[in-house]
Design a protein around this motif. Structure first.
Motif, PDB file in Angstrom:
ATOM      1  N   LEU A  17      56.092 -63.979-118.092  1.00 20.25           N
ATOM      2  CA  LEU A  17      55.012 -63.636-119.022  1.00 20.25           C
ATOM      3  C   LEU A  17      53.653 -63.941-118.402  1.00 20.25           C
ATOM      4  N   SER A  18      52.725 -63.009-118.527  1.00 19.19           N
ATOM      5  CA  SER A  18      51.321 -63.273-118.189  1.00 19.19           C
ATOM      6  C   SER A  18      50.502 -63.110-119.457  1.00 19.19           C
ATOM      7  N   VAL A  19      49.489 -63.946-119.591  1.00 16.28           N
ATOM      8  CA  VAL A  19      48.563 -63.787-120.707  1.00 16.28           C
ATOM      9  C   VAL A  19      47.173 -63.588-120.120  1.00 16.28           C
ATOM     10  N   VAL A  20      46.490 -62.533-120.545  1.00 10.88           N
ATOM     11  CA  VAL A  20      45.165 -62.231-120.021  1.00 10.88           C
ATOM     12  C   VAL A  20      44.126 -62.486-121.110  1.00 10.88           C
ATOM     13  N   VAL A  21      43.153 -63.333-120.793  1.00 12.16           N
ATOM     14  CA  VAL A  21      42.127 -63.685-121.786  1.00 12.16           C
ATOM     15  C   VAL A  21      40.732 -63.456-121.202  1.00 12.16           C
ATOM     16  N   PRO A  22      39.945 -62.520-121.769  1.00 14.39           N
ATOM     17  CA  PRO A  22      38.553 -62.375-121.330  1.00 14.39           C
ATOM     18  C   PRO A  22      37.706 -63.454-122.006  1.00 14.39           C
ATOM     19  N   CYS A  23      36.856 -64.114-121.234  1.00 17.85           N
ATOM     20  CA  CYS A  23      36.065 -65.207-121.817  1.00 17.85           C
ATOM     21  C   CYS A  23      34.590 -65.007-121.499  1.00 17.85           C
ATOM     22  N   GLY A  86      31.556 -56.910-119.094  1.00 15.17           N
ATOM     23  CA  GLY A  86      31.997 -56.384-120.394  1.00 15.17           C
ATOM     24  C   GLY A  86      33.483 -56.648-120.590  1.00 15.17           C
ATOM     25  N   GLN A  87      33.860 -56.802-121.854  1.00 12.04           N
ATOM     26  CA  GLN A  87      35.218 -57.220-122.173  1.00 12.04           C
ATOM     27  C   GLN A  87      36.287 -56.311-121.567  1.00 12.04           C
ATOM     28  N   GLN A  88      36.075 -54.999-121.646  1.00  9.26           N
ATOM     29  CA  GLN A  88      37.133 -54.095-121.209  1.00  9.26           C
ATOM     30  C   GLN A  88      37.390 -54.217-119.709  1.00  9.26           C
ATOM     31  N   ALA A  93      40.396 -56.630-115.021  1.00 11.07           N
ATOM     32  CA  ALA A  93      40.567 -57.551-113.890  1.00 11.07           C
ATOM     33  C   ALA A  93      41.802 -58.412-114.103  1.00 11.07           C
ATOM     34  N   GLY A  94      41.939 -58.961-115.300  1.00  8.89           N
ATOM     35  CA  GLY A  94      43.095 -59.806-115.604  1.00  8.89           C
ATOM     36  C   GLY A  94      44.401 -59.045-115.469  1.00  8.89           C
ATOM     37  N   LEU A  95      44.413 -57.809-115.946  1.00 10.23           N
ATOM     38  CA  LEU A  95      45.649 -57.020-115.885  1.00 10.23           C
ATOM     39  C   LEU A  95      46.032 -56.727-114.443  1.00 10.23           C
ATOM     40  N   GLN A  96      45.013 -56.492-113.591  1.00 10.02           N
ATOM     41  CA  GLN A  96      45.338 -56.184-112.193  1.00 10.02           C
ATOM     42  C   GLN A  96      45.854 -57.403-111.458  1.00 10.02           C
ATOM     43  N   LEU A 182      48.547 -48.602-116.685  1.00 13.46           N
ATOM     44  CA  LEU A 182      47.131 -48.896-116.967  1.00 13.46           C
ATOM     45  C   LEU A 182      46.388 -49.180-115.674  1.00 13.46           C
ATOM     46  N   ASN A 183      47.009 -49.990-114.814  1.00 15.17           N
ATOM     47  CA  ASN A 183      46.357 -50.363-113.560  1.00 15.17           C
ATOM     48  C   ASN A 183      46.154 -49.160-112.658  1.00 15.17           C
ATOM     49  N   ALA A 184      46.950 -48.128-112.870  1.00 14.18           N
ATOM     50  CA  ALA A 184      46.815 -46.941-112.025  1.00 14.18           C
ATOM     51  C   ALA A 184      45.737 -45.994-112.553  1.00 14.18           C
ATOM     52  N   MET A 185      45.160 -46.306-113.707  1.00 19.23           N
ATOM     53  CA  MET A 185      44.125 -45.422-114.248  1.00 19.23           C
ATOM     54  C   MET A 185      42.763 -45.856-113.708  1.00 19.23           C
ATOM     55  N   PRO A 186      42.102 -44.967-112.978  1.00 20.49           N
ATOM     56  CA  PRO A 186      40.907 -45.392-112.255  1.00 20.49           C
ATOM     57  C   PRO A 186      39.616 -45.348-113.051  1.00 20.49           C
ATOM     58  N   GLU A 187      39.633 -44.893-114.306  1.00 23.62           N
ATOM     59  CA  GLU A 187      38.349 -44.630-114.945  1.00 23.62           C
ATOM     60  C   GLU A 187      37.551 -45.896-115.229  1.00 23.62           C
ATOM     61  N   ARG A 188      36.241 -45.703-115.207  1.00 24.21           N
ATOM     62  CA  ARG A 188      35.304 -46.801-115.379  1.00 24.21           C
ATOM     63  C   ARG A 188      35.017 -47.072-116.846  1.00 24.21           C
ATOM     64  N   PHE A 189      34.949 -45.998-117.641  1.00 25.64           N
ATOM     65  CA  PHE A 189      34.712 -46.186-119.078  1.00 25.64           C
ATOM     66  C   PHE A 189      36.066 -46.428-119.723  1.00 25.64           C
ATOM     67  N   ARG A 190      36.387 -47.688-119.945  1.00 31.10           N
ATOM     68  CA  ARG A 190      37.740 -48.021-120.369  1.00 31.10           C
ATOM     69  C   ARG A 190      37.756 -48.441-121.823  1.00 31.10           C
ATOM     70  N   PHE A 191      38.511 -47.706-122.604  1.00 30.06           N
ATOM     71  CA  PHE A 191      38.767 -48.108-123.977  1.00 30.06           C
ATOM     72  C   PHE A 191      40.253 -48.424-123.988  1.00 30.06           C
ATOM     73  N   ILE A 192      40.560 -49.712-123.713  1.00 32.09           N
ATOM     74  CA  ILE A 192      41.922 -50.045-123.303  1.00 32.09           C
ATOM     75  C   ILE A 192      42.951 -49.725-124.386  1.00 32.09           C
ATOM     76  N   ARG A 193      42.606 -50.021-125.648  1.00 28.36           N
ATOM     77  CA  ARG A 193      43.640 -49.760-126.662  1.00 28.36           C
ATOM     78  C   ARG A 193      43.990 -48.277-126.730  1.00 28.36           C
ATOM     79  N   GLY A 194      42.994 -47.417-126.484  1.00 26.41           N
ATOM     80  CA  GLY A 194      43.261 -45.978-126.445  1.00 26.41           C
ATOM     81  C   GLY A 194      44.089 -45.606-125.226  1.00 26.41           C
ATOM     82  N   MET A 195      43.781 -46.239-124.076  1.00 22.58           N
ATOM     83  CA  MET A 195      44.531 -45.938-122.858  1.00 22.58           C
ATOM     84  C   MET A 195      45.992 -46.347-123.007  1.00 22.58           C
ATOM     85  N   VAL A 196      46.213 -47.460-123.717  1.00 20.03           N
ATOM     86  CA  VAL A 196      47.592 -47.904-123.929  1.00 20.03           C
ATOM     87  C   VAL A 196      48.343 -46.870-124.774  1.00 20.03           C
TER      88      VAL A 196
END
Ligand code: UDP
Ligand code: MG
Length: 347
Positions: A17-23, A86-88, A93-96, A182-196
């Motif tokens: 398990l990994s947990v990613v937290v933006p702070c 920015g959070q996204q 970064a955490g996901l990668q 997700l990590n393979a998606m290169p876009e800069r404008f990331r709306f992660i919940r939508g990408m998921v």
């Protein structure tokens, strides 16, 4: 087992398990977060987890605190970004960097209870690939925020091609195959919940009550929320471009009707003075054209920025018990500059 998170990629062990937290400026909650999060993880997977705390250019003592946590707890990995991204992008970064078979994303402020991890793990055991937290009650959020959020999701789902679940945040647990996508998606404008959602596979909700922030204050003033909303809509839909051309057609018909009327008036010998109406039409047409150009311009600008293919984020330093103080901008696992180039090395 002592984790060696910064070994070359191939040699690094993958935790369950990994947990990613933006702070971002979260000094008030970090200790509480680490305590509750590691307790929740330990209950599920024993020692076999990593907590990745990504410092998104905080201006308070968040990073020194993360360093202390990383020193104390072998399962904490601190990532210091070079500035506020920015959070996204902090989550990106955490996901990668994450290596877990399953990855949880959670905000630092404990609005989303880490104790729900057990319920999320159970749903993945049953075959889901993504378990997303869906808020049924939100404590400590203003009526205005809840209202605009509801409106936004309605609009987004009208415009976007695939369904993006209502009332979700980034709080979710995902399997490795989803994170790899997700990590393979290169876009800069990331709306992660939508990408998921876009990735697909089995995605199930887990309903919960969202608490108020444990401490500190929201990092999302309305202005930022509006930007996230525009990012979301333009990343997932080109409908605004179509609306623009529909508006043009509409204006064309209106103009034609007006012309007919004017000609008819001329035959009737009732040619009017008409300054006010002329000005009115000019102003309306002018502003409509500007709006349409603005929409075009927004998409064009995004295209331009995406086309530069800059790295999505830059790492200043990484901290854990095993290694510290790596070079800025270099992927510690591959030696490749962080960002897009790192993607190739990882896949
Ligand atoms: N955050 C971040 N970078 C930013 C803004 C926020 O990493 O520029 C993090 C923040 O530390 C928190 C999460 O994103 O962990 C969500 O922020 P917040 O709780 O302030 O948003 P809200 O819950 O009020 O929408
Ligand atoms: Mg919050």
């Amino acid at each position: 087992m002592l984790m060696e998170p910064f070994l070359p990629f191939a040699e690094r062990t993958c935790p369950r398990l990994s947990v990613v937290v933006p702070c971002y400026n979260e000094e008030d909650v970090l200790l509480m977060l680490e305590a509750r999060l590691s307790a929740a993880c330990a209950e599920q997977v024993g020692d076999d987890y990593e907590i990745i705390l990504v410092n998104d250019g905080s201006t308070d003592r968040t990073w020194p605190l993360i360093c202390v946590l990383a020193e104390r707890n072998p399962r904490v990995l601190g990532v210091d970004l070079s500035r506020n991204h920015g959070q996204q992008l902090a989550v990106t970064a955490g996901l990668q960097i994450s290596r877990g078979d399953r990855v949880m994303m959670i905000d630092a402020d404990l609005q989303d209870p880490p104790e729900l991890l057990g319920a999320m793990m159970a749903k993945i055991d049953e075959g889901a690939d993504v378990v997303y937290g869906q808020r049924v009650v939100r404590h400590g959020e203003s009526v205005v925020k809840r209202g605009t959020s509801a409106l936004f999701y309605k609009l987004l789902n009208r415009l976007a091609e695939q369904e993006i679940p209502v009332d979700t945040g980034d709080f979710r647990l995902m399997t490795r195959r989803v994170v790899d996508q997700l990590n393979a998606m290169p876009e800069r404008f990331r709306f992660i919940r939508g990408m998921v959602s876009w990735v697909g596979f089995e995605q199930v909700p887990l309903q919960y009550e969202r608490d108020a922030r444990a401490a500190g204050e929201t990092k999302y003033p309305m202005r930022h929320l509006a930007r996230l909303a525009i990012d979301a809509i333009t990343s997932f839909s080109t409908v605004p471009l179509r609306i623009a051309s529909h508006l043009g057609v509409l204006a064309g018909f209106a103009g034609l009707a007006l012309l007919c009327w004017a000609i008819w008036r001329w035959f009737e010998n009732g040619v009017i003075v008409g300054w006010t109406s002329t000005i009115a039409v000019m102003l309306i047409m002018g502003s409509m054209q500007l709006i349409i150009l603005g929409v075009f311009g927004d998409y064009l600008g995004r295209l331009y920025i995406e086309s530069k293919r800059r790295p999505l984020f830059i790492v200043r330093e990484l901290r854990s018990q095993t290694r510290q103080g790596r070079q800025a901008g270099i992927d510690p696992m591959t030696g490749v500059p962080l960002g897009l180039a790192a993607l190739d090395a990882h896949h």
